[in-house]
Design a protein around this motif. Structure first.
Motif, PDB file in Angstrom:
ATOM      1  N   SER A  28     -14.584   7.457   1.832  1.00  0.00           N
ATOM      2  CA  SER A  28     -15.331   7.670   0.916  1.00  0.00           C
ATOM      3  C   SER A  28     -17.458   7.594   1.383  1.00  0.00           C
ATOM      4  O   SER A  28     -17.233   8.040   2.792  1.00  0.00           O
ATOM      5  CB  SER A  28     -15.728   6.520  -0.422  1.00  0.00           C
ATOM      6  OG  SER A  28     -17.086   5.467   0.187  1.00  0.00           O
ATOM      7  N   LYS A  69     -21.895   4.695   0.492  1.00  0.00           N
ATOM      8  CA  LYS A  69     -23.131   4.512  -0.398  1.00  0.00           C
ATOM      9  C   LYS A  69     -22.827   2.545  -0.870  1.00  0.00           C
ATOM     10  O   LYS A  69     -22.266   2.621  -1.399  1.00  0.00           O
ATOM     11  CB  LYS A  69     -23.678   4.833  -0.989  1.00  0.00           C
ATOM     12  CG  LYS A  69     -24.393   6.815  -0.465  1.00  0.00           C
ATOM     13  CD  LYS A  69     -25.016   7.503  -1.900  1.00  0.00           C
ATOM     14  CE  LYS A  69     -23.456   7.903  -3.299  1.00  0.00           C
ATOM     15  NZ  LYS A  69     -23.145   9.384  -1.869  1.00  0.00           N
ATOM     16  N   GLY A  95     -17.618   1.682  -7.762  1.00  0.00           N
ATOM     17  CA  GLY A  95     -18.112   1.578  -6.782  1.00  0.00           C
ATOM     18  C   GLY A  95     -17.260   0.665  -6.137  1.00  0.00           C
ATOM     19  O   GLY A  95     -17.047  -0.729  -6.179  1.00  0.00           O
ATOM     20  N   ILE A  96     -18.009   0.927  -4.597  1.00  0.00           N
ATOM     21  CA  ILE A  96     -17.440  -0.116  -3.638  1.00  0.00           C
ATOM     22  C   ILE A  96     -17.632  -1.987  -3.593  1.00  0.00           C
ATOM     23  O   ILE A  96     -16.936  -2.505  -3.835  1.00  0.00           O
ATOM     24  CB  ILE A  96     -18.305   0.350  -2.021  1.00  0.00           C
ATOM     25  CG1 ILE A  96     -17.178   1.787  -1.523  1.00  0.00           C
ATOM     26  CG2 ILE A  96     -17.549  -0.509  -1.256  1.00  0.00           C
ATOM     27  CD1 ILE A  96     -17.524   3.270  -0.841  1.00  0.00           C
ATOM     28  N   GLY A 111      -4.078   5.202   0.178  1.00  0.00           N
ATOM     29  CA  GLY A 111      -4.225   4.861   1.890  1.00  0.00           C
ATOM     30  C   GLY A 111      -4.939   3.879   2.098  1.00  0.00           C
ATOM     31  O   GLY A 111      -5.574   3.321   1.409  1.00  0.00           O
ATOM     32  N   GLY A 116     -17.859  13.587  -2.918  1.00  0.00           N
ATOM     33  CA  GLY A 116     -18.597  13.862  -1.518  1.00  0.00           C
ATOM     34  C   GLY A 116     -18.698  13.087  -0.986  1.00  0.00           C
ATOM     35  O   GLY A 116     -18.682  11.338  -1.014  1.00  0.00           O
ATOM     36  N   GLU A 162     -11.322  -1.090 -10.369  1.00  0.00           N
ATOM     37  CA  GLU A 162     -11.794   0.449 -10.474  1.00  0.00           C
ATOM     38  C   GLU A 162     -10.994   0.688 -11.481  1.00  0.00           C
ATOM     39  O   GLU A 162     -10.976   1.165 -13.160  1.00  0.00           O
ATOM     40  CB  GLU A 162     -12.193   1.414  -9.889  1.00  0.00           C
ATOM     41  CG  GLU A 162     -12.864   2.563 -10.282  1.00  0.00           C
ATOM     42  CD  GLU A 162     -14.211   3.410  -9.351  1.00  0.00           C
ATOM     43  OE1 GLU A 162     -13.700   3.447  -8.161  1.00  0.00           O
ATOM     44  OE2 GLU A 162     -14.532   3.814 -10.061  1.00  0.00           O
ATOM     45  N   GLU A 194       0.334  -0.925  -0.115  1.00  0.00           N
ATOM     46  CA  GLU A 194       0.711   0.015  -0.074  1.00  0.00           C
ATOM     47  C   GLU A 194       0.713   1.458  -0.269  1.00  0.00           C
ATOM     48  O   GLU A 194       1.581   1.247   0.943  1.00  0.00           O
ATOM     49  CB  GLU A 194      -0.998   0.356   1.058  1.00  0.00           C
ATOM     50  CG  GLU A 194      -1.615   1.601   1.240  1.00  0.00           C
ATOM     51  CD  GLU A 194      -2.088   1.622   0.312  1.00  0.00           C
ATOM     52  OE1 GLU A 194      -3.494   1.224  -0.220  1.00  0.00           O
ATOM     53  OE2 GLU A 194      -1.898   3.262  -0.743  1.00  0.00           O
ATOM     54  N   ARG A 195       1.188   2.103  -1.465  1.00  0.00           N
ATOM     55  CA  ARG A 195       1.867   3.376  -1.137  1.00  0.00           C
ATOM     56  C   ARG A 195       1.302   4.159   0.253  1.00  0.00           C
ATOM     57  O   ARG A 195       2.183   5.071   0.683  1.00  0.00           O
ATOM     58  CB  ARG A 195       1.193   4.555  -2.626  1.00  0.00           C
ATOM     59  CG  ARG A 195       0.148   5.258  -2.274  1.00  0.00           C
ATOM     60  CD  ARG A 195      -0.424   5.160  -4.017  1.00  0.00           C
ATOM     61  NE  ARG A 195       0.974   6.182  -4.059  1.00  0.00           N
ATOM     62  CZ  ARG A 195       0.494   6.164  -5.549  1.00  0.00           C
ATOM     63  NH1 ARG A 195       0.611   5.890  -6.169  1.00  0.00           N
ATOM     64  NH2 ARG A 195       1.504   7.898  -5.782  1.00  0.00           N
ATOM     65  N   GLY A 204      -7.631   2.538   0.463  1.00  0.00           N
ATOM     66  CA  GLY A 204      -8.342   2.858  -0.820  1.00  0.00           C
ATOM     67  C   GLY A 204      -8.957   4.125  -0.745  1.00  0.00           C
ATOM     68  O   GLY A 204      -9.498   4.982   0.410  1.00  0.00           O
ATOM     69  N   ALA A 205      -9.606   4.372  -1.990  1.00  0.00           N
ATOM     70  CA  ALA A 205     -11.049   5.260  -1.935  1.00  0.00           C
ATOM     71  C   ALA A 205     -12.339   5.461  -1.024  1.00  0.00           C
ATOM     72  O   ALA A 205     -12.459   6.093  -0.568  1.00  0.00           O
ATOM     73  CB  ALA A 205     -10.950   6.134  -2.933  1.00  0.00           C
ATOM     74  N   VAL A 208       4.602   1.237  -5.739  1.00  0.00           N
ATOM     75  CA  VAL A 208       4.899   0.118  -6.470  1.00  0.00           C
ATOM     76  C   VAL A 208       5.503   1.005  -7.461  1.00  0.00           C
ATOM     77  O   VAL A 208       4.499   1.638  -8.113  1.00  0.00           O
ATOM     78  CB  VAL A 208       3.357  -1.351  -6.810  1.00  0.00           C
ATOM     79  CG1 VAL A 208       4.338  -1.809  -8.302  1.00  0.00           C
ATOM     80  CG2 VAL A 208       3.817  -2.467  -5.323  1.00  0.00           C
TER      81      VAL A 208
END
Ligand SMILES: Cc1cc2nc3c(=O)[nH]c(=O)nc-3n(C[C@H](O)[C@H](O)[C@H](O)COP(=O)(O)OP(=O)(O)OC[C@H]3O[C@@H](n4cnc5c(N)ncnc54)[C@H](O)[C@@H]3O)c2cc1C
Length: 407
Positions: free
Chosen positions: A40, A43, A384-385, A32, A228, A377, A2-3, A35-36, A107
């Motif tokens: 987030s 939802k 999405g998640i 991190g 958002g 993704e 993980e960067r 991830g995103a 990486v």
């Protein structure tokens, strides 16, 4: 590998973006631990029911601390305040099962010999050998897309979407959707979903966050990117949503990275317009439609702040002209939507990956590089998640079978 940093250290870097406008390229809203998804909105709606076990994903989230309500709600939502604890609990379970998580481990290269993956190289120069590498670096890891292009690993341009975040006072959306002057306290803050075809391209609302906050999601210092989120109670006084226009791959040249450069150019222009900080250029909604500079701006949730700018002129004409027509139509569909109390904030550019890393549909390995598993993704196989989680499970299952695991 993980960067970025773990959830807690990452939170401090998010505060620095808000306060000091400094973006750490390895630790931000996209990069991190977790991830995103970690910071987030959470939802959990998905249209990918055919691609996997949606309920299994929801059950896993509940097992790690999400409310069981998500198993029965029509529009399940976790909320940004709850997600970091869930991600931490997942890491603890991975460690307890003998797994290892290495933070601050970006990486920087893939070792490929005779069309077969041999491992990865990290930013500190160390190498990790492996015959199976899952590449799940998300849609913002532009260094990885560049690396693949430079190494001659096949990648393809892909459709994405681009536009703005629009924020209204929540009370306006409540009044429009519930047809009442004041929302009953027993009703949840109202949301909306709007779509309109304009000159052959879709204009649509994306990632609508009732009671939410507009988040600064840049991954480099010289760009402004919005998205958002909302807390589990959705109790902020604003309602924001991405309003985006389809950006078909065919709009760009044949370079597989053309969509990525297009995204960056718009994000960079927003950064310049915002004063070369994380301050975002913004325009009142009706001023955007009428093509006028806003003499002042309404209060906005975006923490680094907004500055008045002709956003309609900042965006590429193909996007701006369709947004204008789409917003007019949204105003006709939803009473009160077209108002100068709402603000248009630039830019919403990371709705999905502009690049696909093609893989074999049976083995899930890259079409040309054995042992390389593009995933999630960033590879163009999720949006999405929930769909990213299901794609991760599929890839993990394939690798497990390859190494002799039983179903
Ligand atoms: C503010 C915000 C709100 C959102 N709200 C929602 C929502 O409500 N619902 C929803 O479904 N989706 C939402 N999303 C989108 C969702 O978070 C993503 O679709 C999802 O996280 C994609 O998962 P992924 O695992 O494919 O990639 P990512 O989550 O992007 O993870 C990629 C990981 O790879 C790491 N990485 C990248 N490059 C490297 C490298 N070179 N070396 C090592 N590690 C690297 C990154 O640090 C990151 O941890 C939101 C996103 C944001 C930013």
């Amino acid at each position: 590998m993980e960067r970025g940093k773990d959830v807690r250290a990452r939170r401090r870097d998010l505060a620095v973006i808000n306060r000091e406008h400094i973006v750490d390229p390895d630790s931000n809203y996209c990069f991190g631990e977790g991830g995103a998804g970690t910071y987030s909105d959470g939802k959990l709606y998905t249209r990918s029911h055919k691609r996997g076990d949606v309920e299994g994903v929801l059950r896993t989230l509940v097992a790690f601390g999400a409310s069981p309500d998500i198993l029965v709600d029509a529009h399940p939502h976790i909320g940004t305040n709850k997600l970091p604890g869930i991600i931490t609990a997942m890491r603890m379970a991975i460690l307890a099962c003998g797994g290892e998580v290495r933070f601050n481990s970006r990486v920087t290269d893939l070792m490929i010999e005779n069309g077969t993956t041999r491992g990865v190289v990290l930013a500190d120069g160390s190498a990790l050998r492996s015959d199976a590498v899952v590449l799940a670096t998300g849609h913002s890891a532009r260094d990885i897309f560049r690396l693949l292009a430079d190494k001659g690993v096949r990648i393809e341009r892909k459709d994405f979407a681009l536009g703005v975040r629009v924020e209204h006072p929540q009370s306006i959306i409540d009044a429009a959707q519930y047809h009442c002057a004041v929302r009953d306290p027993l009703l949840p803050p109202a949301s909306y979903s709007l779509v309109q075809q304009v000159e052959g391209l879709g204009v649509y609302s994306f990632c609508m966050c009732p009671g939410g906050i507009i988040a600064p999601c840049a991954t480099a210092q010289d760009e402004v990117v919005t998205n958002g989120w909302s807390p589990s109670k959705r109790n902020n006084p604003f309602a924001n949503s991405g309003i985006v226009v389809q950006a078909p791959a065919a709009m760009h040249n044949d370079d597989p990275l053309s969509g990525m450069f297009y995204q960056h150019n718009v994000e960079h222009a927003a950064w310049k317009a915002g004063g070369e900080r994380q301050t975002a250029p913004a325009q009142r909604l009706d001023d955007f439609i009428q093509g006028r500079l806003s003499t002042d701006l309404p209060e906005c949730s975006y923490p680094p702040g907004i500055v008045s700018y002709r956003v309609d002129e900042l965006l590429p004409i193909v996007i701006a002209s369709r947004l204008r027509e789409g917003l007019k139509e949204f105003g006709r569909k939803m009473r009160g939507y077209r108002t100068n109390e709402a603000v248009v904030v630039a830019v919403e550019s990371r709705t999905s990956s502009p690049v696909r890393i093609p893989r074999d549909p049976t083995s899930l390995e890259h079409v040309e590089v054995k042992g390389l598993y593009p995933c999630g993704e960033g590879a163009g196989y999720a949006g999405g998640i929930v769909s990213a989680a299901m794609d991760g499970q599929r890839v993990a299952d394939h690798i497990g079978l390859r190494y002799g695991a039983k179903r």
